[in-house]
Design a protein around this motif. Structure first.
Motif, mmCIF file in Angstrom:
data_model
loop_
_atom_site.group_PDB
_atom_site.id
_atom_site.type_symbol
_atom_site.label_atom_id
_atom_site.label_comp_id
_atom_site.label_asym_id
_atom_site.label_seq_id
_atom_site.Cartn_x
_atom_site.Cartn_y
_atom_site.Cartn_z
ATOM 1 N N ILE A 68 0.818 -1.215 0.000
ATOM 2 C CA ILE A 68 0.000 0.000 0.000
ATOM 3 C C ILE A 68 0.854 1.269 0.000
ATOM 4 C CG2 ILE A 68 -2.052 -1.047 1.010
ATOM 5 C CD1 ILE A 68 -1.117 -0.027 3.747
ATOM 6 N N ASN A 69 2.141 1.116 0.312
ATOM 7 C CA ASN A 69 3.061 2.251 0.284
ATOM 8 C C ASN A 69 4.420 1.709 -0.164
ATOM 9 O OD1 ASN A 69 5.087 4.157 1.036
ATOM 10 N ND2 ASN A 69 3.678 5.097 2.492
ATOM 11 N N GLN A 70 4.731 1.870 -1.446
ATOM 12 C CA GLN A 70 5.935 1.265 -2.012
ATOM 13 C C GLN A 70 7.207 1.761 -1.343
ATOM 14 O OE1 GLN A 70 5.905 -1.283 -4.513
ATOM 15 N NE2 GLN A 70 7.979 -1.460 -3.671
ATOM 16 N N GLN A 71 7.292 3.035 -1.021
ATOM 17 C CA GLN A 71 8.493 3.578 -0.390
ATOM 18 C C GLN A 71 8.740 2.912 0.961
ATOM 19 O OE1 GLN A 71 8.593 7.844 0.013
ATOM 20 N NE2 GLN A 71 10.435 7.800 1.269
ATOM 21 N N ARG A 72 7.701 2.800 1.786
ATOM 22 C CA ARG A 72 7.842 2.139 3.084
ATOM 23 C C ARG A 72 8.154 0.651 2.907
ATOM 24 N NH1 ARG A 72 7.785 4.906 8.010
ATOM 25 N NH2 ARG A 72 6.693 3.149 8.883
ATOM 26 N N TYR A 73 7.550 0.026 1.908
ATOM 27 C CA TYR A 73 7.809 -1.385 1.660
ATOM 28 C C TYR A 73 9.272 -1.599 1.266
ATOM 29 C CZ TYR A 73 7.078 -6.177 0.102
ATOM 30 O OH TYR A 73 7.147 -7.550 -0.041
ATOM 31 N N ASP A 74 9.825 -0.676 0.492
ATOM 32 C CA ASP A 74 11.236 -0.761 0.112
ATOM 33 C C ASP A 74 12.147 -0.620 1.328
ATOM 34 O OD1 ASP A 74 10.504 -1.147 -2.527
ATOM 35 O OD2 ASP A 74 10.860 0.938 -3.121
ATOM 36 N N GLU A 75 11.705 0.091 2.358
ATOM 37 C CA GLU A 75 12.463 0.196 3.616
ATOM 38 C C GLU A 75 12.328 -1.098 4.430
ATOM 39 O OE1 GLU A 75 11.073 3.683 5.690
ATOM 40 O OE2 GLU A 75 11.294 4.931 3.902
ATOM 41 N N TYR A 76 11.184 -1.730 4.358
ATOM 42 C CA TYR A 76 10.899 -2.967 5.087
ATOM 43 C C TYR A 76 11.708 -4.151 4.559
ATOM 44 C CZ TYR A 76 8.139 -7.269 5.775
ATOM 45 O OH TYR A 76 7.737 -8.558 6.021
ATOM 46 N N ARG A 77 11.842 -4.247 3.244
ATOM 47 C CA ARG A 77 12.441 -5.431 2.618
ATOM 48 C C ARG A 77 13.834 -5.790 3.134
ATOM 49 N NH1 ARG A 77 11.547 -4.966 -3.625
ATOM 50 N NH2 ARG A 77 12.733 -6.873 -3.528
ATOM 51 N N PRO A 78 14.791 -4.841 3.248
ATOM 52 C CA PRO A 78 16.106 -5.268 3.759
ATOM 53 C C PRO A 78 16.062 -5.725 5.216
ATOM 54 C CG PRO A 78 16.124 -2.926 3.149
ATOM 55 C CD PRO A 78 14.780 -3.464 2.815
ATOM 56 N N LEU A 79 15.167 -5.146 6.014
ATOM 57 C CA LEU A 79 15.057 -5.567 7.416
ATOM 58 C C LEU A 79 14.550 -6.999 7.516
ATOM 59 C CD1 LEU A 79 13.496 -2.378 9.075
ATOM 60 C CD2 LEU A 79 15.874 -3.131 9.151
ATOM 61 N N VAL A 80 13.522 -7.319 6.748
ATOM 62 C CA VAL A 80 12.991 -8.679 6.813
ATOM 63 C C VAL A 80 13.975 -9.667 6.205
ATOM 64 C CG1 VAL A 80 11.630 -8.637 4.671
ATOM 65 C CG2 VAL A 80 10.910 -10.077 6.556
ATOM 66 N N ARG A 81 14.649 -9.273 5.139
ATOM 67 C CA ARG A 81 15.636 -10.164 4.520
ATOM 68 C C ARG A 81 16.743 -10.517 5.520
ATOM 69 N NH1 ARG A 81 15.934 -7.876 -0.364
ATOM 70 N NH2 ARG A 81 17.185 -6.183 0.462
ATOM 71 N N ASP A 82 17.237 -9.526 6.268
ATOM 72 C CA ASP A 82 18.275 -9.782 7.273
ATOM 73 C C ASP A 82 17.763 -10.692 8.382
ATOM 74 O OD1 ASP A 82 19.973 -8.162 5.812
ATOM 75 O OD2 ASP A 82 19.827 -6.450 7.189
ATOM 76 N N ALA A 83 16.527 -10.466 8.832
ATOM 77 C CA ALA A 83 15.954 -11.299 9.891
ATOM 78 C C ALA A 83 15.766 -12.733 9.409
ATOM 79 C CB ALA A 83 14.634 -10.708 10.367
#
Length: 105
Positions: free
Chosen positions: A12-27
């Motif tokens: 629903i918010n591509q910019q925020r999702y792009d911030e989320y992706r590296p965090l989840v990938r690392d976890a």
């Protein structure tokens, strides 16, 4: 046996999702997980379920629950709340020999 998380993702918010992706990938990596499926190219075989984006992550043993409840993923999950709507389902692998009545298509 591995465990899996399957997520139906609606960004629903591509910019925020792009911030989320590296965090989840690392976890995911911290818990020995690996992405098995990441796609938005989804064809429905039957029924009305049509997720716009689908991921499937494989974890060793029962690490999926530890990942989901970890402080690392909690940080990503908090960021995700304003980035995407997700339905997430945990699954545990069952060997085909242990499920003799299981069939797929």
């Amino acid at each position: 046996m591995p465990t899996y998380l399957i997520a139906d993702i609606r960004v629903i918010n591509q910019q925020r999702y792009d911030e989320y992706r590296p965090l989840v990938r690392d976890a995911v990596q911290c818990f020995g997980g690996r992405y098995v499926v990441r796609t938005s190219d989804i064809g429905v075989v039957d029924g009305g379920w049509a997720p716009p984006r689908l991921i499937m992550i494989e974890f060793p043993t029962r690490a999926a629950a530890a990942f989901y409840n970890s402080p690392d993923y909690r940080e990503a999950r908090d960021l995700r709340s304003n980035a995407a709507m997700m339905d997430i389902v945990p699954l545990q692998e069952v060997p085909v020999d242990d499920a003799p009545n299981s069939t797929f298509l």
